[in-house]
Design a protein around this motif. Structure first.
Motif, PDB file in Angstrom:
ATOM      1  N   TRP A 317       0.826  -1.219   0.000  1.00  0.00           N
ATOM      2  CA  TRP A 317       0.000   0.000   0.000  1.00  0.00           C
ATOM      3  C   TRP A 317       0.851   1.257   0.000  1.00  0.00           C
ATOM      4  O   TRP A 317       0.359   2.345  -0.218  1.00  0.00           O
ATOM      5  CB  TRP A 317      -0.944   0.013   1.180  1.00  0.00           C
ATOM      6  N   LEU A 318       2.167   1.109   0.283  1.00  0.00           N
ATOM      7  CA  LEU A 318       2.987   2.321   0.300  1.00  0.00           C
ATOM      8  C   LEU A 318       3.303   2.785  -1.111  1.00  0.00           C
ATOM      9  O   LEU A 318       3.344   3.965  -1.394  1.00  0.00           O
ATOM     10  CB  LEU A 318       4.301   2.047   1.034  1.00  0.00           C
ATOM     11  N   CYS A 319       3.571   1.821  -2.010  1.00  0.00           N
ATOM     12  CA  CYS A 319       3.954   2.237  -3.348  1.00  0.00           C
ATOM     13  C   CYS A 319       2.749   2.111  -4.259  1.00  0.00           C
ATOM     14  O   CYS A 319       2.849   1.746  -5.413  1.00  0.00           O
ATOM     15  CB  CYS A 319       5.098   1.382  -3.857  1.00  0.00           C
ATOM     16  N   ASP A 320       1.594   2.379  -3.692  1.00  0.00           N
ATOM     17  CA  ASP A 320       0.342   2.287  -4.390  1.00  0.00           C
ATOM     18  C   ASP A 320       0.261   3.337  -5.490  1.00  0.00           C
ATOM     19  O   ASP A 320       0.467   4.504  -5.195  1.00  0.00           O
ATOM     20  CB  ASP A 320      -0.704   2.593  -3.318  1.00  0.00           C
ATOM     21  N   PRO A 321      -0.046   2.962  -6.741  1.00  0.00           N
ATOM     22  CA  PRO A 321      -0.033   3.972  -7.796  1.00  0.00           C
ATOM     23  C   PRO A 321      -1.010   5.115  -7.510  1.00  0.00           C
ATOM     24  O   PRO A 321      -0.753   6.261  -7.811  1.00  0.00           O
ATOM     25  CB  PRO A 321      -0.457   3.201  -9.045  1.00  0.00           C
ATOM     26  N   ASP A 322      -2.142   4.783  -6.865  1.00  0.00           N
ATOM     27  CA  ASP A 322      -3.137   5.832  -6.646  1.00  0.00           C
ATOM     28  C   ASP A 322      -2.722   6.785  -5.543  1.00  0.00           C
ATOM     29  O   ASP A 322      -3.133   7.933  -5.503  1.00  0.00           O
ATOM     30  CB  ASP A 322      -4.474   5.198  -6.255  1.00  0.00           C
ATOM     31  N   ALA A 323      -1.895   6.290  -4.627  1.00  0.00           N
ATOM     32  CA  ALA A 323      -1.511   7.154  -3.514  1.00  0.00           C
ATOM     33  C   ALA A 323      -0.642   8.294  -4.021  1.00  0.00           C
ATOM     34  O   ALA A 323      -0.528   9.338  -3.390  1.00  0.00           O
ATOM     35  CB  ALA A 323      -0.781   6.354  -2.470  1.00  0.00           C
ATOM     36  N   CYS A 947      -4.042  -5.183   3.701  1.00  0.00           N
ATOM     37  CA  CYS A 947      -4.639  -3.944   4.247  1.00  0.00           C
ATOM     38  C   CYS A 947      -4.611  -3.914   5.768  1.00  0.00           C
ATOM     39  O   CYS A 947      -5.531  -3.381   6.393  1.00  0.00           O
ATOM     40  CB  CYS A 947      -6.078  -3.808   3.784  1.00  0.00           C
ATOM     41  N   LEU A 948      -3.584  -4.490   6.358  1.00  0.00           N
ATOM     42  CA  LEU A 948      -3.549  -4.588   7.823  1.00  0.00           C
ATOM     43  C   LEU A 948      -3.775  -3.232   8.482  1.00  0.00           C
ATOM     44  O   LEU A 948      -4.468  -3.103   9.481  1.00  0.00           O
ATOM     45  CB  LEU A 948      -2.193  -5.152   8.249  1.00  0.00           C
TER      46      LEU A 948
END
Length: 1081
Positions: A317-323, A947-948
């Protein structure tokens, strides 16, 4: 022990301690321990309470603490009296007495009942609010911290009362008190994650304030002003006291150390605050690398390391493209702070202290792992720092190993050009380390050398860097290690890999050394321990663009490699195939038929290998010869081949050969068609012929073969399931090769042949999955309409194929087709709704696609079907959700708040779905809700990985707890979840431990009815093993075994021979698995 003579007292107290130390632990349920403890407890309490002589008091406290720690559970009846004798000792004039009392209380709270615990906490809170004297307040704060460390899961509910008091005492000017307060915060953060949550910002600001708290020392730094992160001039009160102070009384370093450790705890336990940490904590920590006390400095470094470890991009989730759209992700913030960090580190890398330098290297290694390439600008500063530690006489071997592994990581993660100016400085110290007598240093240095070789002469770029001055040194130090037979296994392997890299990148400059080195490789190939590494090294050398001359060893090496293909070691076989493939491709002129025969004798079927062979044109290995070798086994044998997969492999080889020699194609195709028609053909011949037709037709247009369609359709009515599916695969695959001819034909057949629908739809799936998008475009509309008519089919297998076709079609033109899919959610037929939701599952894959942004906007609508009245639609919605959570968590992360309640809702057992079926004289219960519950628990398991940070763990655990009491399949899943949770969030699991142990214990103690079938026994055994695995995982949480219920369960396991045996074998497995994961890490 109570006598007046000192010698007697000493001897007797040692005797008592030994007795208690040797008693069997409480979990073994021994009667001896219980009676001994009961005998001495009363006398110990009176000795503690009434004794004038402090030394006796101290001994008695020590023994009491020991006994509570080991046998606390047996003394439940004495707990109130123990508490009443311990509490007054907290105000004893002697600090040593207070300290031991705190230790004893810490052990008491682990096993005492709730009433005693409440008494203790109430007493501490009331004393703290009185705040009579500084020194007792310090003791009470220490006591609270000790309780929270030993029994954090119990103190949670009192934090609302405790924390404001502790915050208040932080502001009193007393360094020791401050240290204890901050230590108390640290234990709250680590042990009561849920309850401490609202107070975390307060704790962070207090820690940041005291991290820089050094009243008696002036850092004469020009950049001090920018870094003064001081909370509103809080320092001004302390200025007056400077003159009465000597450096020895300066306790402020303890406050700073406590603050650094507390920040470490906060950073390690709160993933969700990462962006906040980079705004506030990161600059504050890096500004403190200049700390003057070495111990404090080590803790500051450690806290920063924890921050980097939390940022590792492994968390998808850190290198999430949407983030990225939201601007500041933790990674971009870190990137902008690199110059500041490097400036702070640069000074530290030349420090005398070994510990400091080691911290620097650990930091750099982690930094490069989190942000590859981040240090490009800083290499000129780094290289001298690393060389300094490698050459420094005072460096310990651990420091050298850390320096080398840091250098290795930096070399791996940056462009070669960055290092070219520094090669002349790097080579000598690294070469010296390769010759170091300590094998661990040698082994690290060989890794670095291998990377250096790639840097000195990168094969993928032509640049002007001159590598010649360094070749001799690098070669000489490696060959010495390569020749040595009596060295450590790891050094042997790394010397082989390193030399492989040298030959691959610099082999053209070695001259006469080349053949002799290759002969050493040949020796290593013959040795079972080094053969795998050598095969990999040879593959590397053979694939080198420098065309290294391998003729001196080919004759001997190829037969040895061929013999590896029959070894039962998968890694070796795969590596050997890769090696042979490269050798045939790059050295076809030196490969003799004799060598090839040796290989073919071992090879069932290998694609690229055969293509490479045909092209070499070696005599006796033309197209037909190879074809015969390939298909021979199928035609010759009356029995079928052992592996179904081998038919597919042979078919792929045949197609590869036919592509290499197009002229031979039509004749062979004709032959295969005859084989399928021929009534005398065995099923396996038909199978191979159909698969081969499919593979050839995929690449070669077969529309010129008139009989082909009818032959394949006839095969649809074969008796053998395998031939049927091969025919449907062949039809699909041939259609890909000539769409205009075949696709309309397939569509027409689907409409006209209701009986063969399933197989024809499989052909269609093959077409949609493999054809080029441009070719399919014109047919999308007609295919779509056809699929929709079948999406309401009652037969689930057919619906699944339709859904997969719909999903894959949608990928071709997402803008128009995705909204259409969404429209069908309103369909009156539950079958149609379930097909549509399943279709969405097939549009999600684990790599970026054009459909992603569109999906993200509407996946919420598809997941609304979790509220569908139809059970089956809800189930497929869960399956689709699971697929999204697994492959592309970014799609669903923001929807979790609305989805989770429905997901959890499906984990409940529904009475109305359980029915009784009469089977002859027996009644059999069927639970129609089982599948959907299973799907829901599978989703929960997936969410733990992806998604912890968005889950409320305590809510999650409630449902896990229900699952532990559910049906066999679901129990198995929840046992796995428990094991994951024990490593991911141990503190939350600890708070719930007692409720989790009960169902595990029930599972392990269930007896199967004596007259049950064999499967029942096997199932129960599997369940027991899984439950035990969960127990073993729970026991990896350090404080778990201190829970009374858990220790009781452990003693139950050890007293039952069957359970004890299972448990032992599981612990052995897990320890060996840990060893392996250690090796690979």
């Amino acid at each position: 022990m109570l006598s007046d003579k000192e010698q007697l007292r000493d001897i007797s107290s040692i005797g008592l301690k030994t007795v208690i130390g040797e008693l069997p632990p409480a979990s073994s349920g021994s009667a001896l321990a219980a009676s001994v403890c009961k005998k001495i407890t009363g006398r110990l309490t009176s000795a503690i309470a009434k004794q004038e002589d402090v030394s006796v008091q101290l001994e008695a406290l020590d023994i009491m603490a020991d006994m509570l720690c080991r046998q606390g559970g047996l003394l439940v009846n004495f707990h109130p009296s123990i508490l009443s004798c311990l509490l007054p000792q907290l105000t004893s004039p002697r600090l040593a007495v207070r300290k031991r009392t705190i230790i004893a209380l810490g052990h008491l709270v682990m096993s005492c009942g709730n009433l005693v615990f409440v008494d203790l906490i109430e007493h501490l809170l009331s004393e703290l609010s009185k705040n009579d004297s500084m020194s007792t307040t310090r003791t009470y704060i220490q006591c609270i911290a000790a309780i929270s460390r030993q029994a954090g899961h119990r103190i949670g509910e009192y934090l609302e009362k405790i924390i404001p008091l502790v915050v208040k005492f932080c502001n009193i000017d007393d360094d020791e008190l401050r240290e204890y307060c901050i230590q108390a915060f640290e234990s709250f953060v680590r042990r009561c994650p849920k309850e401490v949550y609202p107070h975390v910002p307060t704790i962070i600001s207090i820690c940041l304030k005291y991290l820089t708290y050094d009243p008696n020392y002036n850092y004469d730094d020009e950049d001090e002003d920018e870094n003064a992160m001081d909370a509103d001039g809080a320092d001004e009160d302390y200025q007056g006291s400077d003159d009465e102070y000597s450096d020895d009384d300066d306790m402020s370093w303890k406050v700073r150390r406590a603050a650094a450790k507390c920040l470490d705890a906060v950073v390690s336990t709160r993933h969700e605050m990462l962006p906040e940490f980079y705004r506030t904590v990161s600059p504050a920590l890096s500004a403190r690398f200049k700390e003057r006390e070495e111990n404090v400095k080590a803790d500051v470094f450690h806290a920063y390391l924890s921050l980097l470890k939390q940022t590792r991009p492994a968390q998808s989730w850190l290198c999430d493209p949407d983030a990225m759209e939201q601007g500041e992700t933790p990674l971009t913030m870190l990137q902008s702070q690199v110059p500041m960090i490097m400036k702070a580190l640069h000074k530290q890398m030349k420090e005398k202290s070994v510990k400091t330098r080691q911290c620097c290297f650990n930091m750099l290694t982690e930094l490069v792992n989190v942000l590859p390439g981040a240090l490009t600008q800083h290499v000129p500063v780094l290289v001298p720092g690393i060389i300094f530690s490698l050459n420094d006489k005072s460096s310990s071997s651990n420091l050298k190993i850390d320096a080398l592994s840091c250098l290795y990581v930096i070399l791996c993660n940056h462009q070669p050009q960055v290092f070219h100016p520094h090669v002349h400085a790097l080579v000598p110290p690294v070469v010296a380390c390769v010759s170091d007598p300590f094998y661990k240093i040698t082994s690290e240095a060989l890794l670095v050398t291998q990377q250096l070789v790639k840097v000195i002469r990168p094969l993928d770029q032509t640049d002007a860097f001159d590598s010649s001055p360094y070749i001799e040194d690098l070669f000489a130090c490696t060959i010495k290690r390569l020749k040595a037979a009596d060295i450590d296994q790891e050094v042997k392997e790394r010397a082989i890999s390193c030399m492989g890299q040298i030959l691959c990148n610099l082999g053209d400059s070695l001259g006469a050394d080349l053949p002799s080195t290759l002969h050493i490789f040949l020796e290593r190939l013959k040795n079972e321990i080094t053969r795998l590494t050598t095969v990999k090294a040879l593959t590397l050398i053979a694939s080198s663009p420098l065309k290294i001359d391998l003729r001196p060893i080919l004759g001997e090496a190829v037969p040895i490699l061929a013999s590896f293909l029959r070894k039962n070691q998968r890694a070796l076989k795969l590596s050997t195939l890769a090696a042979l493939d490269i050798l045939v491709k790059n050295y076809s002129d030196s490969v003799t038929p004799a060598m090839i025969d040796a290989v073919l004798a071992e090879l069932p079927a290998m694609l690229e290998f055969f293509q490479a062979l045909v092209v070499t044109g070696t005599p006796g290995l033309g197209y037909m010869d190879l074809l015969r070798m390939l298909t021979g086994p199928v035609y010759a044998q009356s029995a079928a081949l052992t592996h179904k997969q081998s038919y597919y492999s042979i078919a792929k080889c045949v197609a590869a050969l036919t592509r290499a020699c197009p002229a031979e194609g039509p004749a062979v195709v004709g032959q295969f068609i005859q084989d399928v028609k021929n009534s005398r053909s065995t099923d396996s011949i038909r199978l191979l012929a159909l698969l081969s037709l499919g593979e050839v037709g995929h690449h070669v247009d077969l529309s010129g073969q008139p009989e082909l369609k009818s032959v394949i359709l006839d095969a649809f009515s074969s008796a053998s399931e395998e031939v049927k599916s091969a025919a449907s695969y062949a039809l699909g695959s041939i259609s890909v090769g000539s769409l205009p001819e075949y696709l309309p034909f397939v569509l027409q057949e689907i409409s006209g042949q209701p009986k063969r629908q399933y197989l024809l739809l499989h052909s269609l799936k093959e077409i949609i999955g493999s054809a080029a998008v441009a070719g399919l475009r014109p047919y999308v509309e007609s295919v779509w309409t056809l699929l929709l008519t079948h999406s309401e089919c009652a037969e689930e297998g057919t619906r699944n194929v339709v859904a997969e076709c719909l999903g894959k079609l949608t990928l071709i033109d997402p803008e128009t087709l995705l909204p259409r899919l969404k429209g069908y959610l309103l369909s009156g037929s539950s079958y149609a709704r379930s097909s549509v939701v399943t279709a969405v599952k097939f549009t999600i894959s684990d790599h970026p696609q054009a459909i992603d942004p569109l999906l993200k906007n509407c996946i919420g609508d598809f997941l609304k079907t979790l509220e569908d009245p139809d059970l089956n639609v809800r189930r497929v919605a869960l399956v689709t959700f699971n697929s999204a959570a697994h492959n592309k968590p970014s799609l669903i992360r923001d929807l979790l708040d609305s989805v989770l309640p429905h997901l959890y809702n499906e984990t409940k057992v529904r009475k109305e779905l359980i029915r009784e079926v009469e089977m002859g004289p027996f009644k059999h219960t069927v639970d129609d809700g089982l599948d959907i519950r299973k799907a829901a628990f599978e989703c929960m398991y997936t969410l733990l990985d992806s998604c912890l940070d968005r889950l409320d763990i305590f809510e999650f655990l409630n449902h896990v707890e229900d699952g532990l009491k559910d049906h066999y399949d679901i129990k198995m899943l929840t046992f796995l979840m428990l094991a994951r949770l024990s490593t991911l969030c141990p503190s939350a699991v600890l708070q719930r431990l007692d409720r989790l142990v009960e169902p595990l214990r029930a599972t392990c103690t269930t007896k199967v009815k004596a007259n049950s079938v064999k499967q029942e026994f096997e199932k129960q055994d599997e369940l027991k093993r899984s439950a035990m695995r969960a127990v073993a995982a729970l026991l990896t949480i350090p404080e778990a075994e201190k829970s009374p219920l858990m220790s009781e369960f452990q003693s139950q396991i050890s007293s039952n021979p069957e359970l004890a045996a299972i448990f032992d074998s599981i612990q052995k497995d897990s320890s060996s698995a840990n060893m392996e994961s250690m090796d690979t890490s």
